[in-house]
Design a protein around this motif. Structure first.
Motif, PDB file in Angstrom:
ATOM      1  N   ASN A  31       7.135  -5.591   1.286  1.00 26.30           N
ATOM      2  CA  ASN A  31       6.849  -5.467   2.715  1.00 26.30           C
ATOM      3  C   ASN A  31       5.460  -4.896   2.974  1.00 26.30           C
ATOM      4  OD1 ASN A  31       9.188  -6.605   3.687  1.00 26.30           O
ATOM      5  ND2 ASN A  31      10.217  -4.660   4.104  1.00 26.30           N
ATOM      6  N   THR A  32       5.016  -3.985   2.129  1.00 28.83           N
ATOM      7  CA  THR A  32       3.738  -3.320   2.397  1.00 28.83           C
ATOM      8  C   THR A  32       2.541  -4.058   1.802  1.00 28.83           C
ATOM      9  OG1 THR A  32       4.170  -1.903   0.465  1.00 28.83           O
ATOM     10  CG2 THR A  32       4.702  -1.002   2.641  1.00 28.83           C
ATOM     11  N   THR A  33       2.718  -4.757   0.687  1.00 29.40           N
ATOM     12  CA  THR A  33       1.567  -5.404   0.026  1.00 29.40           C
ATOM     13  C   THR A  33       1.792  -6.882  -0.267  1.00 29.40           C
ATOM     14  OG1 THR A  33       2.349  -4.875  -2.205  1.00 29.40           O
ATOM     15  CG2 THR A  33       0.951  -3.241  -1.114  1.00 29.40           C
ATOM     16  N   LYS A  34       2.995  -7.385   0.024  1.00 23.50           N
ATOM     17  CA  LYS A  34       3.358  -8.769  -0.321  1.00 23.50           C
ATOM     18  C   LYS A  34       3.250  -9.026  -1.826  1.00 23.50           C
ATOM     19  CE  LYS A  34       4.361  -9.880   3.849  1.00 23.50           C
ATOM     20  NZ  LYS A  34       4.338  -8.508   4.341  1.00 23.50           N
ATOM     21  N   THR A  35       3.438  -7.972  -2.607  1.00 23.42           N
ATOM     22  CA  THR A  35       3.473  -8.103  -4.058  1.00 23.42           C
ATOM     23  C   THR A  35       4.760  -7.485  -4.578  1.00 23.42           C
ATOM     24  OG1 THR A  35       2.338  -5.995  -4.465  1.00 23.42           O
ATOM     25  CG2 THR A  35       0.965  -7.970  -4.235  1.00 23.42           C
ATOM     26  N   LEU A  36       5.106  -7.811  -5.804  1.00 22.63           N
ATOM     27  CA  LEU A  36       6.295  -7.275  -6.454  1.00 22.63           C
ATOM     28  C   LEU A  36       5.905  -6.731  -7.822  1.00 22.63           C
ATOM     29  CD1 LEU A  36       8.658 -10.275  -5.694  1.00 22.63           C
ATOM     30  CD2 LEU A  36       8.806  -8.032  -4.606  1.00 22.63           C
ATOM     31  N   GLY A  92       3.995   4.930 -10.947  1.00 22.49           N
ATOM     32  CA  GLY A  92       3.864   4.062  -9.780  1.00 22.49           C
ATOM     33  C   GLY A  92       2.449   4.057  -9.238  1.00 22.49           C
ATOM     34  N   VAL A  93       1.838   5.229  -9.180  1.00 22.31           N
ATOM     35  CA  VAL A  93       0.444   5.329  -8.719  1.00 22.31           C
ATOM     36  C   VAL A  93      -0.473   4.597  -9.683  1.00 22.31           C
ATOM     37  CG1 VAL A  93      -1.458   6.923  -8.255  1.00 22.31           C
ATOM     38  CG2 VAL A  93       0.868   7.510  -7.531  1.00 22.31           C
ATOM     39  N   VAL A 205       0.591   2.603   1.230  1.00 24.76           N
ATOM     40  CA  VAL A 205       0.831   1.645   0.150  1.00 24.76           C
ATOM     41  C   VAL A 205       1.105   2.376  -1.169  1.00 24.76           C
ATOM     42  CG1 VAL A 205      -0.241  -0.133  -1.264  1.00 24.76           C
ATOM     43  CG2 VAL A 205      -0.454  -0.232   1.225  1.00 24.76           C
ATOM     44  N   VAL A 206       0.320   3.409  -1.446  1.00 26.64           N
ATOM     45  CA  VAL A 206       0.563   4.206  -2.655  1.00 26.64           C
ATOM     46  C   VAL A 206       1.952   4.837  -2.594  1.00 26.64           C
ATOM     47  CG1 VAL A 206      -0.142   6.254  -3.951  1.00 26.64           C
ATOM     48  CG2 VAL A 206      -1.871   4.661  -3.102  1.00 26.64           C
TER      49      VAL A 206
END
Length: 306
Positions: A31-36, A92-93, A205-206
């Motif tokens: 939802n936030t970056t359109k990436t997985l 994650g970061v 996003v982070v």
């Protein structure tokens, strides 16, 4: 027969809640970056192994030693949870800045290979440190079977279900009722509009990747006492979690929760009838959902979003 069905439902709910945790992690980053993060399964592995390592250190043992049930107290288990969450948040970061951010907004699918590569690095690092043999993590609640309606349920399964539901509902409340949750949803709707509203899109996003990674780590910690901590357990769990997100709706957090529970219960019930058909039933369900409702049960079409 009724007791067997009830027991399968309880086991399916526990397993489905694990799928739901990881599926919601997929939802947040999408939802936030359109990436997985296609290395999400390895983050689950990292969560399990970090937790086992913390427990071994607290028990004064080496990384290759075995844990005894008496050495895994509830306090130590909670401390291992804290350690796992901290390490997974940092991962994650690191994932975002090294494997995702360089490719966001550039088009193409380079981030797919970069996240897969990041997961492979984690898996091989785990192999180098802990080796290929599974590590046993005793449950802090013991292994005495709990009888509910005649069905036998492990205390860890109850803990998995209760903890997962509590985390998912808390996260749902945060996303819907707090300022930070509204900021995340604003970024999900439109990053440029959120910037004009004074929202720090980069920080949000982070945060999304921190939450996603932490959820995977929590899933690993919870499932390890049931399945043991194995370097190779992440791929299957992540694939089924992603399937849950597709069934429930990748754009909907509640849809991901629903999809996880639904797949877990179906898998357990079909396995009760015919174990070899469990995987077939899951992917047959995915095909049916994609044909009838491509956006998932609770999802919305991406092109309809503002």
């Amino acid at each position: 027969m009724a007791e067997s069905i009830l027991q399968a439902i309880f086991s399916g709910l526990a397993l489905g809640s694990i799928y739901a945790l990881v599926a919601v992690g997929f939802n947040i980053t999408f939802n936030t970056t359109k990436t997985l993060n296609f290395g999400q399964g390895e983050f689950l592995v990292a969560g399990a192994f970090v937790a086992v390592s913390v427990l071994l250190l607290l028990a004064g043992k080496q990384m290759t030693d075995a844990l005894l049930p008496a050495e895994v107290t509830l306090t130590r288990y909670l401390l291992s949870l804290v350690g796992s969450m901290v390490v997974l948040a940092l991962l994650g970061v690191l994932l975002y800045y090294t494997a995702v951010r360089p490719f966001v907004g550039q088009g193409g699918m380079a981030w797919v290979m970069s996240t897969i590569g990041f997961g492979i690095i984690i898996q091989n690092t785990a192999l180098a440190i802990w080796g290929p043999s599974p590590l046993v993590m005793p449950s802090p609640l013991g292994n005495d079977v709990i009888r509910i309606g005649g069905a036998g349920v492990l205390p860890q399964e109850v803990l998995v279900l209760v903890a997962s539901v509590a985390v998912l509902f808390t996260l749902d409340w945060v996303m819907r009722a707090t300022r930070i949750g509204k900021a995340v949803r604003a970024v999900a709707q439109s990053g440029s509009a959120a910037t004009l509203m004074g929202i720090n899109v980069g920080a949000i996003v982070v945060l999304a990747f921190v939450i996603s990674s932490s959820l995977a780590g929590l899933a690993g910690l919870l499932i390890a006492p049931i399945t043991t901590a194995s370097v190779f357990m992440g791929l299957t769990l992540a694939l089924k979690a992603f399937s849950s997100a597709i069934v429930g709706g990748l754009t909907s957090p509640r849809g991901c929760m629903l999809g996880g529970v639904l797949l877990g219960v179906i898998e357990a019930l079909v396995g009760l009838w015919h174990a070899e058909l469990r995987e077939i039933s899951i992917f047959l369900l995915i095909i049916i959902v994609l044909v009838v409702r491509p956006q998932g049960l609770l999802g919305q079409r991406i092109e309809e979003k503002v």
